[in-house]
Motif scaffolding. Structure first.
Motif, mmCIF file in Angstrom:
data_model
loop_
_atom_site.group_PDB
_atom_site.id
_atom_site.type_symbol
_atom_site.label_atom_id
_atom_site.label_comp_id
_atom_site.label_asym_id
_atom_site.label_seq_id
_atom_site.Cartn_x
_atom_site.Cartn_y
_atom_site.Cartn_z
ATOM 1 N N UNK A 80 0.829 -1.238 -0.068
ATOM 2 C CA UNK A 80 0.163 -0.024 0.023
ATOM 3 C C UNK A 80 0.983 1.137 0.023
ATOM 4 N N UNK A 81 2.229 1.337 0.796
ATOM 5 C CA UNK A 81 3.001 2.492 0.725
ATOM 6 C C UNK A 81 3.464 2.620 -0.563
ATOM 7 N N UNK A 84 0.778 3.773 -2.882
ATOM 8 C CA UNK A 84 0.329 5.082 -2.613
ATOM 9 C C UNK A 84 1.176 6.171 -2.975
ATOM 10 N N UNK A 88 0.770 9.226 -5.798
ATOM 11 C CA UNK A 88 0.817 10.526 -5.476
ATOM 12 C C UNK A 88 1.823 11.221 -6.375
ATOM 13 N N UNK A 112 9.235 9.800 2.451
ATOM 14 C CA UNK A 112 8.185 9.959 3.615
ATOM 15 C C UNK A 112 7.815 8.586 3.630
ATOM 16 N N UNK A 116 7.835 5.884 6.758
ATOM 17 C CA UNK A 116 6.415 5.342 7.676
ATOM 18 C C UNK A 116 6.279 3.781 7.301
ATOM 19 N N UNK A 119 8.684 2.223 9.658
ATOM 20 C CA UNK A 119 8.338 2.117 10.956
ATOM 21 C C UNK A 119 6.958 1.391 11.388
ATOM 22 N N UNK A 120 6.227 1.149 10.342
ATOM 23 C CA UNK A 120 4.819 0.520 10.322
ATOM 24 C C UNK A 120 5.395 -1.097 10.527
#
Lengths: 133, 132
Positions: A80-81, A84, A88, A112, A116, A119-120
């Motif tokens: 998903x990141x 995403x 974007x 970014x 993130x 970190x997730x």
């Protein structure tokens, strides 16, 4: 009409064959692969998540760490990141005119998203170890 | 780069008559942006839980406030809309469904199914909360 006969690209651009984003169809291709992977993953996640509404901390931690949930959550986070930030990027490329702002925004979004996402994944690992150990 | 190089230009959004195809297309992008934000909420949820009970309870109270509920409704709808319209996009990628009547019909299916799935998600959630 033969697409190659349409005079929409410069000669140099056609010889390079890399398209507007300079890396060919890689962006398009990875966006589709991650999209396909996200279909079953999102359906799984939505079904699981709606059972976790108002879940206690204990119940939530147990859910993250049990079965193959850490693996599926990891895949969900990675895909998903990745998907995403690709999306974007396209929106920024379409609407931000100034080349400097455009590049800066795209680099910021990519870094970014990576930060993130990692970190997730780290949080999923920590929660999983709490359940396993 | 100059705009007088003979290449076709896309129509300006301001003078473009809204149609179901264009509305659904811009909604796809918009829901994509919301979902990028939603992915950050997933990060927050997981990280709060990994930090301990207190941080987790704070996250839960933020998500169950009225603004949290409003954001979650947006995220849930965006998930189903982007999923349904994404499948529509994948059909286009293999060259299927470009006829105008098919486009409008598949668009209608996307709107109805994402609405029903959002409603279904909330119904399932309330039923489960009733059981527990």
């Amino acid at each position: 009409m033969d697409v190659r006969s349409m005079n929409m690209r410069s000669h140099l651009s056609r010889v390079r064959g890399l398209g507007a984003n300079h890396i060919g169809v890689h962006h398009f291709w990875v966006q589709r692969i991650t999209a396909i992977a996200l279909i079953p993953l999102m359906v799984w996640f939505m079904i699981e998540a709606l059972q976790l509404v108002n879940a206690s901390h204990e119940a939530f931690v147990f859910w993250v760490g049990s079965d193959y949930n850490p693996v599926l959550l990891g895949l969900l986070i990675v895909f998903s990141f990745y998907h995403g930030q690709l999306g974007l990027q396209v929106i920024i490329e379409d609407y931000v005119r100034n080349e400097g702002y455009k590049i800066t925004l795209i680099i910021t979004i990519k870094l970014f998203a990576l930060a993130v996402a990692i970190c997730s994944l780290f949080s999923v690992m920590r929660l999983t170890f709490k359940v396993l150990l | 780069m100059g705009s007088d190089n003979g290449r076709p230009i896309s129509p300006h959004l301001q003078i473009y008559r809204p149609q179901i195809t264009s509305i659904l297309s811009i909604t796809h992008r918009f829901t994509g942006i919301i979902l990028s934000f939603g992915a950050c909420l997933l990060f927050y949820w997981l990280t709060a839980a990994s930090l301990g009970v207190e941080a987790y309870n704070t996250a839960q109270s933020i998500l169950s406030s009225w603004i949290g509920k409003f954001v979650m409704l947006g995220v849930v709808f965006s998930v189903w809309y982007h999923l349904a319209n994404g499948i529509r996009h994948l059909f286009w990628d293999i060259g299927v469904g470009f006829e105008l009547t098919t486009l409008r019909f598949s668009g209608l299916i996307v709107v109805i199914s994402s609405g029903l799935l959002t409603f279904g998600t909330y119904m399932a959630c309330y039923i489960l909360m009733g059981i527990n």
